[in-house]
Design a protein around this motif. Structure first.
Motif, short mmCIF file in Angstrom:
data_model
loop_
_atom_site.label_atom_id
_atom_site.label_comp_id
_atom_site.label_asym_id
_atom_site.label_seq_id
_atom_site.Cartn_x
_atom_site.Cartn_y
_atom_site.Cartn_z
N LYS A 1 0.80 -1.23 0.06
CA LYS A 1 -0.05 0.11 0.02
C LYS A 1 0.90 1.39 -0.11
O LYS A 1 1.14 1.87 1.12
CB LYS A 1 -0.85 0.14 1.16
N ALA B 1 -11.13 7.18 1.83
CA ALA B 1 -12.14 6.12 2.22
C ALA B 1 -11.69 4.83 1.98
O ALA B 1 -12.45 3.88 1.87
CB ALA B 1 -13.21 6.38 1.63
N MET C 1 -15.66 -0.69 -8.02
CA MET C 1 -15.34 0.66 -7.40
C MET C 1 -14.27 0.44 -6.36
O MET C 1 -14.17 0.54 -5.19
CB MET C 1 -16.73 0.77 -6.58
N GLY D 1 -11.40 2.05 -5.96
CA GLY D 1 -10.55 3.08 -4.90
C GLY D 1 -9.27 2.60 -5.11
O GLY D 1 -8.70 2.62 -6.20
N ALA D 2 -8.40 2.49 -4.03
CA ALA D 2 -7.12 2.26 -3.93
C ALA D 2 -6.66 0.84 -4.33
O ALA D 2 -5.49 0.23 -4.23
CB ALA D 2 -6.45 2.86 -2.74
N GLY D 3 -7.83 0.20 -4.59
CA GLY D 3 -7.40 -1.15 -5.11
C GLY D 3 -7.25 -2.44 -3.73
O GLY D 3 -6.55 -3.42 -3.97
N THR D 4 -7.51 -1.93 -2.54
CA THR D 4 -7.51 -2.86 -1.60
C THR D 4 -7.85 -4.28 -1.71
O THR D 4 -7.23 -5.14 -1.28
CB THR D 4 -7.76 -2.24 -0.14
N LEU D 5 -9.28 -4.41 -2.10
CA LEU D 5 -9.86 -5.65 -2.38
C LEU D 5 -9.10 -6.39 -3.42
O LEU D 5 -8.94 -7.64 -3.03
CB LEU D 5 -11.29 -5.39 -2.54
N ASP E 1 -12.71 2.17 -11.36
CA ASP E 1 -13.28 3.17 -10.53
C ASP E 1 -13.64 4.50 -11.46
O ASP E 1 -13.26 4.73 -12.43
CB ASP E 1 -12.44 3.79 -9.58
N ASP F 1 -13.51 7.55 -10.67
CA ASP F 1 -12.39 8.64 -10.55
C ASP F 1 -10.99 8.12 -11.15
O ASP F 1 -10.44 7.23 -10.56
CB ASP F 1 -12.11 8.92 -9.03
N HIS G 1 -8.27 7.66 -8.56
CA HIS G 1 -8.50 6.62 -7.96
C HIS G 1 -7.96 5.12 -8.51
O HIS G 1 -7.16 4.44 -7.98
CB HIS G 1 -9.95 6.23 -7.39
N ASP H 1 -17.68 3.53 -15.16
CA ASP H 1 -18.81 3.83 -14.26
C ASP H 1 -19.27 2.15 -13.90
O ASP H 1 -19.92 1.59 -14.90
CB ASP H 1 -19.78 4.61 -15.02
N ALA H 2 -19.35 2.14 -13.02
CA ALA H 2 -20.03 0.74 -12.10
C ALA H 2 -21.48 0.61 -12.52
O ALA H 2 -21.83 -0.60 -12.64
CB ALA H 2 -19.72 0.63 -10.74
N ARG H 3 -22.19 1.49 -12.94
CA ARG H 3 -23.55 1.27 -13.37
C ARG H 3 -23.72 1.01 -14.85
O ARG H 3 -24.58 0.47 -15.41
CB ARG H 3 -24.25 2.55 -13.25
N LEU I 1 -17.45 9.88 1.02
CA LEU I 1 -17.77 10.06 -0.17
C LEU I 1 -19.13 9.83 -0.49
O LEU I 1 -19.89 8.95 -0.06
CB LEU I 1 -16.97 8.77 -1.05
N LEU J 1 -27.41 4.52 -6.44
CA LEU J 1 -26.16 4.19 -6.92
C LEU J 1 -26.13 2.55 -6.46
O LEU J 1 -25.74 1.71 -7.66
CB LEU J 1 -24.86 4.92 -6.09
C1 LIG Z 1 -15.14 3.53 -0.59
S1 LIG Z 1 -14.20 3.90 -1.88
C2 LIG Z 1 -13.79 2.32 -2.16
C3 LIG Z 1 -12.38 2.12 -1.59
C4 LIG Z 1 -11.56 0.88 -1.57
N1 LIG Z 1 -12.17 -0.31 -1.34
C5 LIG Z 1 -10.22 1.16 -1.21
O1 LIG Z 1 -9.71 0.04 -0.48
O2 LIG Z 1 -9.47 1.97 -1.42
C6 LIG Z 1 -15.67 3.91 -2.99
C7 LIG Z 1 -15.26 4.03 -4.27
O3 LIG Z 1 -16.34 4.11 -5.16
C8 LIG Z 1 -15.83 4.90 -6.27
N2 LIG Z 1 -17.16 5.08 -7.32
C9 LIG Z 1 -18.15 6.01 -6.73
N3 LIG Z 1 -19.23 5.81 -7.63
C10 LIG Z 1 -18.88 5.11 -8.66
C11 LIG Z 1 -19.41 4.62 -9.83
N4 LIG Z 1 -20.46 4.82 -10.48
N5 LIG Z 1 -18.60 3.55 -10.54
C12 LIG Z 1 -17.19 3.31 -10.18
N6 LIG Z 1 -16.74 3.79 -9.13
C13 LIG Z 1 -17.51 4.67 -8.24
C14 LIG Z 1 -15.40 6.16 -5.62
O4 LIG Z 1 -14.56 6.89 -6.65
C15 LIG Z 1 -14.55 5.54 -4.57
O5 LIG Z 1 -13.08 5.19 -4.97
#
Ligand SMILES: C[S@@+](CC[C@H](N)C(=O)[O-])C[C@H]1O[C@@H](n2cnc3c(N)ncnc32)[C@H](O)[C@@H]1O
Length: 367
Positions: free
Chosen positions: A184, A190, A216, A218-222, A249, A251, A254, A274-276, A298, A307
């Motif tokens: 990391k 978040a 979604m 983020g920083a890719g932890t999962l 993601d 963003d 991210h 976009d996850a949608r 967030l 969402l």
């Molecule tokens: C709580 S964070 C995830 C953190 C991640 N698990 C980590 O360990 O860093 C939620 C993430 O969902 C992303 N997000 C929000 N809406 C989204 C969408 N519609 N499509 C893809 N990603 C989305 C945000 O940009 C954010 O990075």
């Protein structure tokens, strides 16, 4: 490595975990170490292993691992506990425990240093500083006189953890890399704690050759924990498990942070999407791991219901039937509604607390 002559001669070990992860950590101890869990609760898992060696440092759902010196469930909350802490510490078999510690964390050259740590939660009739004094008095003469106290990077750490009426004391076998990992390098506000992500990966029940998605990321932890899980499991031929890992993601920054964190773990390029509306075929994914925005740091509470609904529909489209989805949220009603709409079957629900915040991990199966 210090070998056991007989299992009964070895002291127990214990792990400290986030509240709520005790059962999953206990399962990890049993499956990965062949350990025997003696108790799991109040953020602590006490267990015995046939051999105490560096394999205990491979645990992924635990914050720290210790060799057990003493423990109690019967603190009185009154000042008399301080005398008990001193006496129990004095009586603990430190001379037997130290070689086990050195077998895992060899003594550095030069004069070793030590550190005493006290963690305390609950309303007691004494302060943490008083418990620290009691621990120090109990430790008097137990470590060689030439050892020096140190605040940072001490060779030996004696920890006393007090949660309400429970107290447990031991020598720390792990260091900060157990909870923070080494991959990391990029952090997002978040971001999930690696140990929590590892617990979600265990619930996903990965198998060789599966396709895993974090829509979604983020920083890719999962994704990182899924890749680590596959790396540390071996096929019959002794090879690390193959795993197809997809993530992205909305963003771009991210997704870039995830790329930086994942680059040393294997071939994987997080996308901006976009996850949608995922650029992924129908029924092509076996496991979904997801930590959507909680609507706090967030997103907003009003934004997350639609969402969650739209993202669940899309996750359902790409998930194969019989596949699993593991999600962590704080608004459980919003996720339940989204999961019901796609008719996922709930298999497990785990309430946890991370840094004082409540969250719930859900495991679903797509029928
Ligand atoms: C709580 S964070 C995830 C953190 C991640 N698990 C980590 O360990 O860093 C939620 C993430 O969902 C992303 N997000 C929000 N809406 C989204 C969408 N519609 N499509 C893809 N990603 C989305 C945000 O940009 C954010 O990075």
């Amino acid at each position: 490595m210090v070998r056991a002559r007989t299992e009964a001669e070895l002291p127990p070990l214990y792990a400290v975990v986030h509240p709520g992860l005790e059962e999953i950590a206990g399962e990890e101890v049993e499956r990965e170490l062949g350990g025997d869990v003696k108790r799991a609760g109040a953020s602590v898992v006490v267990f015995r292993v046939p051999e105490i060696d560096r394999s205990v440092l491979r645990l992924k759902t635990t914050e720290d691992v210790f060799v057990y010196a003493w423990g109690t469930d019967a603190l009185s909350y009154r000042a008399q506990d301080l005398d008990s802490i001193r006496r129990w510490t004095e009586k603990a078999p430190w001379a037997k425990l130290l070689p086990l510690h050195h077998g895992i964390r060899p003594k550095p050259k030069g004069k070793p240093s030590y550190r005493l740590v006290v963690q305390m939660t609950g309303q007691h009739g004494y302060r943490r500083a008083d418990a620290f004094k009691a621990l120090s008095r109990g430790m008097a003469g137990k470590l060689p006189a030439s050892w020096r106290p140190a605040e940072e990077n001490a060779a030996v750490e004696v920890w006393l953890t007090i949660h309400g009426a429970m107290a447990i004391c031991g020598l720390r076998l792990s260091d900060r890399t157990m909870r923070h990992r080494t991959y990391k390098v990029e952090h997002l506000p978040a971001s999930l704690r690696p140990t929590v992500a590892a617990a979600m990966v265990r619930l996903a029940d990965l198998k060789p050759g599966l396709t895993v998605l974090d829509p979604m990321c983020g920083a890719g932890t999962l994704l990182a924990e899924a890749m680590l899980y596959a790396k540390t499991h071996r096929s019959a031929e002794g090879e690390p498990w193959p795993l197809d890992v997809l993530g992205g993601d909305i963003d771009a920054a991210h997704a870039r942070a995830a790329a930086a964190n994942l680059c040393r773990l294997g071939e994987m390029r997080p996308l901006t999407w976009d996850a949608r509306q995922l650029p992924i075929d129908d029924a092509s994914v076996d496991r979904v791991l997801c930590n959507p925005p909680f609507g706090k740091q967030l997103g907003s509470p009003e934004e997350i219901r639609p969402l969650y609904r739209q993202a669940a529909r899309e996750m359902d489209r790409v998930l194969r039937s019989g596949g699993r989805a593991v999600l962590i949220v704080s608004d459980t009603a919003a996720l339940d509604e989204a999961a019901n709409a796609v008719e996922w079957k709930r298999q497990r629900r785990v309430n946890i607390r991370v840094l004082g915040q409540r969250a719930t991990i859900f495991l679903y199966r797509k029928p």
